[in-house]
Enzyme design. Structure first.
Site, PDB file in Angstrom:
ATOM      1  N   TYR A   1      -4.667   5.591  -7.440  1.00 40.65           N
ATOM      2  CA  TYR A   1      -4.960   5.352  -6.027  1.00 40.65           C
ATOM      3  C   TYR A   1      -6.356   4.764  -5.906  1.00 40.65           C
ATOM      4  CZ  TYR A   1      -5.396   6.214  -0.994  1.00 40.65           C
ATOM      5  OH  TYR A   1      -5.566   6.066   0.355  1.00 40.65           O
TER       6      TYR A   1
ATOM      7  N   TYR B   1       0.850  -1.189   0.000  1.00 42.39           N
ATOM      8  CA  TYR B   1       0.000   0.000   0.000  1.00 42.39           C
ATOM      9  C   TYR B   1       0.888   1.243   0.000  1.00 42.39           C
ATOM     10  CZ  TYR B   1      -4.229   2.668   1.109  1.00 42.39           C
ATOM     11  OH  TYR B   1      -5.296   3.522   1.064  1.00 42.39           O
TER      12      TYR B   1
END
Length: 373
Positions: free
Chosen positions: A328, A278
């Site tokens: 994202y 992430y």
């Protein structure tokens, strides 16, 4: 606890993603429907095969289910619209499937944040001391502390973005595909010192859907199943404000996860072929690598600058380009990429002979999932 209780009992059998960009003609519902339609086709299933749904960043799971034509549902869940919930969604679906609450669950993410100009700082209802609500500024403070403690440099952080952009150049769906150099990274403007523009993720509209079912039901479907071999999470709420004086970059939580997940999956760290980390901001990758034990504590900057995350290296990471270059999608697209890697569908960015990919998310709800061919 029986460490293999959930090992390989559930699978991701369908993956669907939309284009990423700005699409003011649609909304989170429309993006989620597009992604789920693609995931159903990927799995060779229909809406009528689904009896569970989890939605994320879509305003109402009830409205979404109605629009999608979902009927006779046994299991429904709507989770908070934050990136840590992508892994939590997979964990919830796996648990529901193993316990018989559902037989086939759709996990759907839809985000139209770019087209509606939704800002990730200053959101109404977001609690933070002193009004400090900018995620980028919070991570900048953590990066500065890491630099002070361990000598990490901006150039080392830049190597993460350079590497992921090279991967994105091989991904036709990535928003940003033009490679850049360390010199260009250093010349990009500061946003929250020491983080620069190229240390930040890319906010876009888009949708991602996953379809999960039990291993026995997965065998006869269109694509090879991607087994959920193990998962673990560790929550550190005392750092929720990012203002504690001894913030440890979630190191303790990640160490806890590392101490459990490989036993759960029956796979050690050396058995992992690739990583999906992430990367909302470049320093989070450093925190994740150190916390999960891929390099010693304090040496994450050196580790990434040595090139270990590149395709062809030992730990190819975020082969799609990740949040820094693909888009994202708050972890969802990284999980989709993990599935495609173990199915060996990634073309020029494929990890050779990829069989095991590990997803890692470092945040106040830290988590990891091991996905196996």
């Amino acid at each position: 606890m029986d460490t293999d209780l959930l090992r390989d009992k559930t699978c991701i059998v369908g993956v669907g993603t939309t284009r990423y960009g700005s699409f003011p003609e649609t909304d989170a519902y429309g993006l989620g429907i597009e992604a789920l339609t693609a995931a159903l086709d990927d799995a060779g299933l229909t809406v009528d095969d689904l009896d569970g749904v989890i939605v994320n960043r879509i305003p109402s799971y009830e409205r979404f289910a109605e629009m999608m034509g979902l009927r006779n549902q046994r299991f429904g869940l709507q989770l908070q619209p934050s990136g840590r919930m992508s892994a939590v969604s997979v964990m919830q679906a796996a648990t529901a499937l193993v316990t018989g609450q559902a037989k086939c669950v759709a996990l759907v993410y839809g985000n139209n944040g770019r087209s509606v100009r939704e800002y990730y700082g200053g959101a109404p209802g977001l609690w933070a001391p002193w009004g400090f609500t900018s995620p980028g500024a919070r991570h900048a403070m953590m990066a500065r502390r890491h630099m002070a403690l361990y000598g990490t440099t901006s150039e080392q952080l830049g190597q993460i973005g350079v590497t992921f952009r090279r991967h994105a150049s091989l991904n036709p769906d990535a928003v940003m595909r033009k490679p850049f150099t360390i010199e260009e990274h250093q010349a990009s403007r500061l946003i929250a010192e020491p983080l620069r523009l190229l240390d930040y993720c890319l906010i876009n509209d888009g949708g991602v859907a996953l379809i999960m079912t039990t291993a026995d039901r997965a065998r006869d479907l269109r694509k090879p199943p991607a087994y959920v071999s193990g998962f673990a999470r560790a929550d550190t709420y005392e750092d929720s404000s990012f203002c504690t004086p001894e913030n440890d970059f979630w190191y303790g939580a990640l160490q806890d996860i590392a101490g459990r997940i490989y036993g759960y999956a029956g796979i050690d760290r050396d058995g992992v072929d690739g990583l999906m980390i992430y990367d909302n901001f470049s320093p989070t990758v450093v925190f994740s690598l150190e916390g999960m034990g891929f390099c010693p504590r304090g040496e994450g900057g050196r580790f990434v600058s040595e090139g270990h995350l590149a395709l062809g290296a030992r730990w190819p990471t975020n082969t799609s380009g990740g949040h820094l270059s693909e888009s994202y999608m708050q972890g969802w697209a990284l999980i989709a990429e993990a599935v495609r890697q173990v199915r060996r569908e990634c073309g020029d960015r494929q990890i050779p002979d990829c069989s095991v990919v590990q997803y890692i998310c470092a945040t106040t709800i830290s988590s990891s999932i091991i996905i196996r061919r």
